[in-house]
Design a protein around this motif. Structure first.
Motif, PDB file in Angstrom:
ATOM      1  N   SER A  71       0.869  -1.181   0.000  1.00  0.00           N
ATOM      2  CA  SER A  71       0.000   0.000   0.000  1.00  0.00           C
ATOM      3  C   SER A  71       0.902   1.225   0.000  1.00  0.00           C
ATOM      4  CB  SER A  71      -0.928   0.024   1.213  1.00  0.00           C
ATOM      5  OG  SER A  71      -1.802  -1.090   1.196  1.00  0.00           O
ATOM      6  N   ALA A  72       0.449   2.262  -0.654  1.00  0.00           N
ATOM      7  CA  ALA A  72       1.311   3.442  -0.743  1.00  0.00           C
ATOM      8  C   ALA A  72       0.493   4.661  -1.144  1.00  0.00           C
ATOM      9  CB  ALA A  72       2.429   3.223  -1.752  1.00  0.00           C
ATOM     10  N   THR A  73       1.077   5.805  -0.850  1.00  0.00           N
ATOM     11  CA  THR A  73       0.578   7.081  -1.365  1.00  0.00           C
ATOM     12  C   THR A  73       1.751   7.773  -2.031  1.00  0.00           C
ATOM     13  OG1 THR A  73      -1.055   7.275   0.397  1.00  0.00           O
ATOM     14  CG2 THR A  73      -0.457   9.290  -0.776  1.00  0.00           C
ATOM     15  N   ALA A  74       1.566   8.153  -3.252  1.00  0.00           N
ATOM     16  CA  ALA A  74       2.669   8.746  -4.018  1.00  0.00           C
ATOM     17  C   ALA A  74       2.238  10.070  -4.620  1.00  0.00           C
ATOM     18  CB  ALA A  74       3.120   7.799  -5.124  1.00  0.00           C
ATOM     19  N   ASN A  75       3.158  11.016  -4.566  1.00  0.00           N
ATOM     20  CA  ASN A  75       3.010  12.288  -5.266  1.00  0.00           C
ATOM     21  C   ASN A  75       4.291  12.503  -6.051  1.00  0.00           C
ATOM     22  OD1 ASN A  75       0.441  13.806  -4.245  1.00  0.00           O
ATOM     23  ND2 ASN A  75       1.370  12.912  -2.416  1.00  0.00           N
ATOM     24  N   VAL A  76       4.220  12.285  -7.354  1.00  0.00           N
ATOM     25  CA  VAL A  76       5.437  12.339  -8.148  1.00  0.00           C
ATOM     26  C   VAL A  76       5.188  13.114  -9.435  1.00  0.00           C
ATOM     27  CG1 VAL A  76       6.324  10.159  -7.252  1.00  0.00           C
ATOM     28  CG2 VAL A  76       4.917  10.158  -9.306  1.00  0.00           C
ATOM     29  N   THR A  77       6.267  13.633  -9.990  1.00  0.00           N
ATOM     30  CA  THR A  77       6.267  14.224 -11.321  1.00  0.00           C
ATOM     31  C   THR A  77       7.393  13.575 -12.104  1.00  0.00           C
ATOM     32  OG1 THR A  77       7.773  16.021 -10.722  1.00  0.00           O
ATOM     33  CG2 THR A  77       5.411  16.428 -10.447  1.00  0.00           C
ATOM     34  N   GLY A  78       7.288  13.659 -13.435  1.00  0.00           N
ATOM     35  CA  GLY A  78       8.332  13.045 -14.230  1.00  0.00           C
ATOM     36  C   GLY A  78       8.177  13.356 -15.700  1.00  0.00           C
ATOM     37  N   GLY A  79       9.047  12.746 -16.472  1.00  0.00           N
ATOM     38  CA  GLY A  79       9.023  12.915 -17.912  1.00  0.00           C
ATOM     39  C   GLY A  79       8.499  11.665 -18.581  1.00  0.00           C
ATOM     40  N   MET A  80       7.839  11.880 -19.738  1.00  0.00           N
ATOM     41  CA  MET A  80       7.257  10.761 -20.461  1.00  0.00           C
ATOM     42  C   MET A  80       7.727  10.803 -21.900  1.00  0.00           C
ATOM     43  SD  MET A  80       3.214   9.782 -20.910  1.00  0.00           S
ATOM     44  CE  MET A  80       3.066   9.381 -19.166  1.00  0.00           C
ATOM     45  N   LYS A  81       8.081   9.651 -22.411  1.00  0.00           N
ATOM     46  CA  LYS A  81       8.512   9.556 -23.797  1.00  0.00           C
ATOM     47  C   LYS A  81       7.304   9.591 -24.733  1.00  0.00           C
ATOM     48  CE  LYS A  81      12.659   6.740 -22.876  1.00  0.00           C
ATOM     49  NZ  LYS A  81      13.333   5.467 -23.206  1.00  0.00           N
ATOM     50  N   ALA A  82       7.606   9.644 -26.014  1.00  0.00           N
ATOM     51  CA  ALA A  82       6.555   9.668 -27.015  1.00  0.00           C
ATOM     52  C   ALA A  82       5.714   8.407 -26.979  1.00  0.00           C
ATOM     53  CB  ALA A  82       7.148   9.865 -28.413  1.00  0.00           C
ATOM     54  N   ASP A  83       6.297   7.266 -26.544  1.00  0.00           N
ATOM     55  CA  ASP A  83       5.540   6.016 -26.486  1.00  0.00           C
ATOM     56  C   ASP A  83       4.877   5.825 -25.134  1.00  0.00           C
ATOM     57  OD1 ASP A  83       7.679   5.515 -24.860  1.00  0.00           O
ATOM     58  OD2 ASP A  83       8.319   3.687 -25.885  1.00  0.00           O
ATOM     59  N   ALA A  84       4.813   6.892 -24.321  1.00  0.00           N
ATOM     60  CA  ALA A  84       4.165   6.906 -23.008  1.00  0.00           C
ATOM     61  C   ALA A  84       4.927   6.125 -21.946  1.00  0.00           C
ATOM     62  CB  ALA A  84       2.727   6.397 -23.098  1.00  0.00           C
ATOM     63  N   SER A  85       6.146   5.699 -22.202  1.00  0.00           N
ATOM     64  CA  SER A  85       6.980   5.104 -21.156  1.00  0.00           C
ATOM     65  C   SER A  85       7.685   6.221 -20.400  1.00  0.00           C
ATOM     66  CB  SER A  85       8.004   4.148 -21.772  1.00  0.00           C
ATOM     67  OG  SER A  85       8.894   4.845 -22.643  1.00  0.00           O
ATOM     68  N   ILE A  86       8.070   5.919 -19.145  1.00  0.00           N
ATOM     69  CA  ILE A  86       8.671   6.943 -18.291  1.00  0.00           C
ATOM     70  C   ILE A  86      10.131   7.141 -18.667  1.00  0.00           C
ATOM     71  CG2 ILE A  86       9.262   7.533 -15.908  1.00  0.00           C
ATOM     72  CD1 ILE A  86       6.838   5.899 -15.023  1.00  0.00           C
ATOM     73  N   GLN A  87      10.528   8.377 -18.749  1.00  0.00           N
ATOM     74  CA  GLN A  87      11.923   8.686 -19.028  1.00  0.00           C
ATOM     75  C   GLN A  87      12.777   8.288 -17.820  1.00  0.00           C
ATOM     76  OE1 GLN A  87      12.228  12.831 -19.956  1.00  0.00           O
ATOM     77  NE2 GLN A  87      11.243  12.642 -21.948  1.00  0.00           N
ATOM     78  N   PRO A  88      13.873   7.589 -18.041  1.00  0.00           N
ATOM     79  CA  PRO A  88      14.728   7.201 -16.910  1.00  0.00           C
ATOM     80  C   PRO A  88      15.218   8.424 -16.132  1.00  0.00           C
ATOM     81  CG  PRO A  88      15.331   5.993 -18.911  1.00  0.00           C
ATOM     82  CD  PRO A  88      14.357   7.050 -19.319  1.00  0.00           C
ATOM     83  N   HIS A  89      15.277   8.260 -14.817  1.00  0.00           N
ATOM     84  CA  HIS A  89      15.858   9.265 -13.915  1.00  0.00           C
ATOM     85  C   HIS A  89      15.124  10.600 -13.984  1.00  0.00           C
ATOM     86  CE1 HIS A  89      19.631   6.867 -15.282  1.00  0.00           C
ATOM     87  NE2 HIS A  89      18.949   6.184 -14.362  1.00  0.00           N
ATOM     88  N   SER A  90      13.779  10.578 -14.290  1.00  0.00           N
ATOM     89  CA  SER A  90      13.035  11.838 -14.405  1.00  0.00           C
ATOM     90  C   SER A  90      12.038  12.033 -13.282  1.00  0.00           C
ATOM     91  CB  SER A  90      12.285  11.866 -15.740  1.00  0.00           C
ATOM     92  OG  SER A  90      11.254  10.890 -15.767  1.00  0.00           O
ATOM     93  N   LEU A  91      11.973  11.051 -12.323  1.00  0.00           N
ATOM     94  CA  LEU A  91      10.955  11.117 -11.287  1.00  0.00           C
ATOM     95  C   LEU A  91      11.389  12.013 -10.137  1.00  0.00           C
ATOM     96  CD1 LEU A  91       9.741   7.405 -11.075  1.00  0.00           C
ATOM     97  CD2 LEU A  91       8.662   9.325 -12.269  1.00  0.00           C
ATOM     98  N   TYR A  92      10.420  12.845  -9.691  1.00  0.00           N
ATOM     99  CA  TYR A  92      10.603  13.690  -8.516  1.00  0.00           C
ATOM    100  C   TYR A  92       9.341  13.590  -7.681  1.00  0.00           C
ATOM    101  CZ  TYR A  92      14.749  15.864 -10.560  1.00  0.00           C
ATOM    102  OH  TYR A  92      15.995  16.085 -11.091  1.00  0.00           O
TER     103      TYR A  92
END
Length: 811
Positions: free
Chosen positions: A661-682
């Motif tokens: 179980s978790a609660t997350a508040n994050v922002t990040g970058g997304m590639k054109a194919d909707a996958s998450i950009q590496p090392h972009s999460l804050y």
């Protein structure tokens, strides 16, 4: 030579010589009586114009008018008493040729038979107060010619004459450039008839200067007969041909001067007249409303014009026309194979006047094809030409693939299906007017299939009903299938027609979507930037050698790009990459700037997820997203696997087991194919892992190699693990936490770097946790946990890029 021939020639020669002798004698008489004859001519003309006529000189013209005598009057002019105020000479002609009766001249009388005017101007002027120089032509009842005989003028000719009638009080202005005019009058007891030949240009013919001129700058050629009845006081134009710029026009008319004010009635018929020529014959207030239209082939036109010659009178006008097998062109489209009849009327409501606001333009039995799409309309009307409003019911039924040419190459490409259209429209006539009209009716699409070109998205089956209710659009019974995905939808767009042209960015589409399955892998293109045509004008297309646009259909591309979408989703199953979810409910908002997910709830990874998030500036590899997630009772390995380890490789699905179980508040970058950009999460992640296991987690396996070689560090279990992780791009900040597991207890905090920047401090009690398995008191368990030797370790980056453990607390 026979004697009879010789005698005949001598007789003819003698007669000719006698005539010539008499003609010379007459010429000598004219020269001898020049001043007297000039005075007689002036007196006769002055008797008709109630003014003093100025004639500078007179010369005989011996050959002109033979055998009658002609004289040339030089520099003839006539001005009224107020000329110095208004500056308009009523009559100014360089030369006037006057033919007189030779026999009457021998009796010392002047009988004018023909007058020819050359190179001059006639200007009838009335000022705003009502004063007119035309009083000079009303005749002088007190002034009679000495001979007691009125002139019997039978012929009149004009060449290079400019005739002007300007009435500022009644707002009338006529100007005719008379190149050549010949009139022969025949008098009888009932009146007179005139055979008229005319070649002139209409410079202005404004019955009301506020509305402009009829037939402006048109050349008119006539060879007609007109008549006047004294008893009825009626001037009649029998049905005859006038030619306007060479176009034959049949005119039949009457002017009744017994009525006060005088009435007139004209019937005009023009067969096979070009549309542009026809509209150029009417005033600009009418023709300007039709300047967006043109026809390839001529039309058959009839006009009925009735009115009175009075101040500010606009006549009653009714014009009808018909055409077959024609092509209609506007600024936006071309309609081919066209057939229809029509009528124009400038008195829609009797008694409300003949004006633009009370006018109507009607089209009946409209049939045609636009880009091979058949269009039918029983009646089309444009009312109130002051602020034109178009009404009409339009029907059509056609295969959908016929829309491809109309839509162009940047929106939809249909390959099967049919459409049925039945729409009643009321709205602005002018194509430049972006005010939204009103539509009532429906468009039905059946058994369709298409490609949405901006996203290169194929839809294999489609059906829909578009219902228009005034300004609003309702979308009903929509079913789409693309691959394994099926969508059933309904929606609406309030004020759709108001914003369609004027403000497409204000269009808001409200959607409700239901689906048994949506495979987002089949909609990858919607996560990329749409192929934009923003800022570009629709490309013109040529058809049959003519360029045209389809403004309505092509605007749809801009509307779909600029509008906003609110969507409520209910989906039984969703698949995307490794992610699978069930019982999905969510609100989705899409605009040019972002995609926002609201109140999303779904079942996945054996538990429940609630999500809120947004993707800012969707397009390319520069998308930014934000996400607030609440995860309840999910299998942690399934969760990590579904979200592809959240774009990091520190802890993966292969390393974890347990209920998460978790609660997350994050922002990040997304590639054109909707996958998450590496090392972009804050952001932050607060997690709670129960009944967990850590499998083959390399940092701990390394610890086991260093200090706990007899313990199985590859499979560490624990009852509960809680902490908060701070995500900082390529680093994860681990707040101080205790790990109480089956093989080791660890206190740790620090930074995990990806791939560099790791700096984690660990305190590892050497006491084996298995010795305390039977202890249930939490306080006692905590005391025992720290008994014995505690090893301080420091995890840092090695030179080879791998994490190394060092003894000591580190710096």
């Amino acid at each position: 030579m026979p004697r009879w021939l010789r005698i005949s020639l001598i007789s003819a020669g003698s007669l000719a010589a006698l005539i010539v002798l008499l003609y010379i004698i007459l010429a000598l008489v004219i020269r001898a009586r020049k001043q007297s004859i000039l005075a007689d001519i002036t007196e006769q003309l002055s008797s008709e114009i109630d003014g003093d006529l100025v004639i500078r000189d007179m010369e005989p013209s011996l050959l002109r008018g033979f055998p009658n005598i002609s004289v040339t009057l030089k520099d003839v002019s006539l001005r009224d008493s107020l000329f110095n105020q208004h500056g308009h000479t009523l009559f100014a002609v360089k030369e006037i040729y006057v033919k007189v009766n030779s026999v009457a001249l021998l009796r010392k009388q002047v009988d004018i038979r023909k007058v020819t005017l050359e190179d001059g101007a006639i200007y009838l002027y009335t000022d705003s107060a009502g004063y007119s120089n035309g009083y000079l032509l009303q005749g002088n009842k007190n002034k009679k010619p000495k001979s007691g005989k009125s002139p019997t003028l039978k012929d009149i000719e004009m060449e290079k004459m400019l005739f002007t009638l300007e009435n500022k009080q009644k707002f009338k202005h006529f100007r005719f450039d008379i190149r050549r005019l010949q009139g022969k009058l025949n008098y009888n007891d009932t009146g007179w008839t005139c055979q008229l030949k005319n070649d002139m240009q209409i410079l202005d013919m404004a019955f009301n200067t506020g509305k402009g001129s009829y037939a402006k700058n048109k050349t008119v050629n006539t060879d007609i007969t007109i008549g006047f009845s004294k008893a009825a006081k009626t001037l009649t134009i029998p049905k005859q041909i006038f030619r306007f710029d060479g176009q034959p026009v049949l005119v039949d008319g009457q002017f009744v001067f017994s009525e006060k004010p005088p009435a007139f009635h004209l019937l005009i018929t023009a067969d096979k007249i070009p549309f542009r020529l026809a509209t150029s014959l009417v005033t600009p207030n009418i023709s300007s409303r039709l300047d967006s239209l043109d026809f390839d082939n001529p039309l058959d036109v009839k006009a009925d014009i009735r009115g009175h010659m009075k101040f500010r009178d606009t006549p009653y006008v009714r014009v009808t026309w018909e055409t077959k097998d024609n092509t209609l062109r506007t600024r936006n489209l071309a309609v081919e194979r066209l057939a229809f009849a029509g009528a124009f009327l400038n008195e829609l409501t009797p008694g409300m006047g003949h004006n633009d606001a009370n006018s109507r333009l009607s089209v009946y039995g409209f049939r045609g094809e636009y880009d091979s799409i058949p269009v039918f309309a029983d009646t089309i009307r444009v009312v109130n030409l002051q602020h034109p409003v178009l009404t009409g019911r339009f029907r059509s039924e056609f295969p959908l693939d016929r829309l491809n040419d109309a839509l162009g190459t940047d929106l939809f490409s249909f390959n099967k299906g049919s459409a049925m259209v039945d729409l009643q429209y009321t709205g602005p006539w002018d194509a430049k007017d972006t005010t939204g009209g009103r539509l009532h009716g429906s468009v039905q699409i059946r058994n369709g299939a298409f490609t949405y070109l901006p996203r290169n998205q194929e839809v294999h089956e489609c059906a829909a009903t578009l219902d228009f209710e005034g300004h609003d659009l309702f979308l009903r019974n929509i079913r789409l299938r693309s691959g394994a995905s099926v969508l059933e939808a309904s929606g609406s767009a309030r004020n759709f027609l108001n914003f369609y042209f004027s403000a497409p960015e204000k269009v808001l589409l409200e959607w409700t979507l239901r689906s048994p399955l949506i495979n987002l892998n089949e909609f990858q293109s919607f996560f990329t930037q749409r192929k934009s045509s923003k800022g570009k004008k629709p490309a013109a297309r040529k058809k049959n050698g003519h360029t045209h646009h389809n403004r309505v259909l092509r605007q749809l591309s801009y509307v779909l790009e600029a509008c906003s979408v609110n969507m409520q989703l209910t989906v039984d199953r969703v698949k995307y990459r490794a992610f699978n979810a069930a019982n999905v409910k969510a609100g989705l908002q899409m605009s040019q700037d972002q995609i926002r997910l609201q109140n999303a709830a779904l079942q996945a990874a054996g538990g429940q997820l609630n999500l809120d998030g947004a993707i800012q500036h969707p397009g390319g590899d520069k998308n930014r997203f934000s996400l607030t997630a609440k995860v309840r009772q999910v299998q942690v390995d399934q969760l990590f696997r579904a979200f592809e380890n959240f774009g990091q490789d520190a802890i993966t699905a292969n390393n974890l087991r347990g209920i998460f179980s978790a609660t997350a508040n994050v922002t990040g970058g997304m590639k054109a194919d909707a996958s998450i950009q590496p090392h972009s999460l804050y952001g932050t992640v607060n997690f709670d892992l129960n009944k967990g296991a850590l499998l083959h987690f390399k940092p701990l396996e390394d610890v086991g190699k260093f200090v706990f070689r007899r313990r199985d560090m590859s499979n560490i279990t624990f009852e509960r693990l809680q902490n908060t992780l701070d995500l900082k791009g390529n680093k994860i900040l681990i707040r101080p936490m205790q790990i109480n597991s089956s093989v080791i207890n660890i206190n740790l905090e620090g930074t995990y770097g990806m791939p560099k920047g790791t700096d984690i401090k660990l305190q590892v009690p050497l006491r084996n946790p298995k010795k305390d398995e039977l202890v249930t008191d939490a306080e006692e368990l905590q005391k025992r946990r720290t008994k014995g030797i505690v090893v301080n370790l420091h995890a840092v980056d090695g030179d080879d890029g791998k994490i190394k453990l060092k003894l000591g607390k580190g710096d």
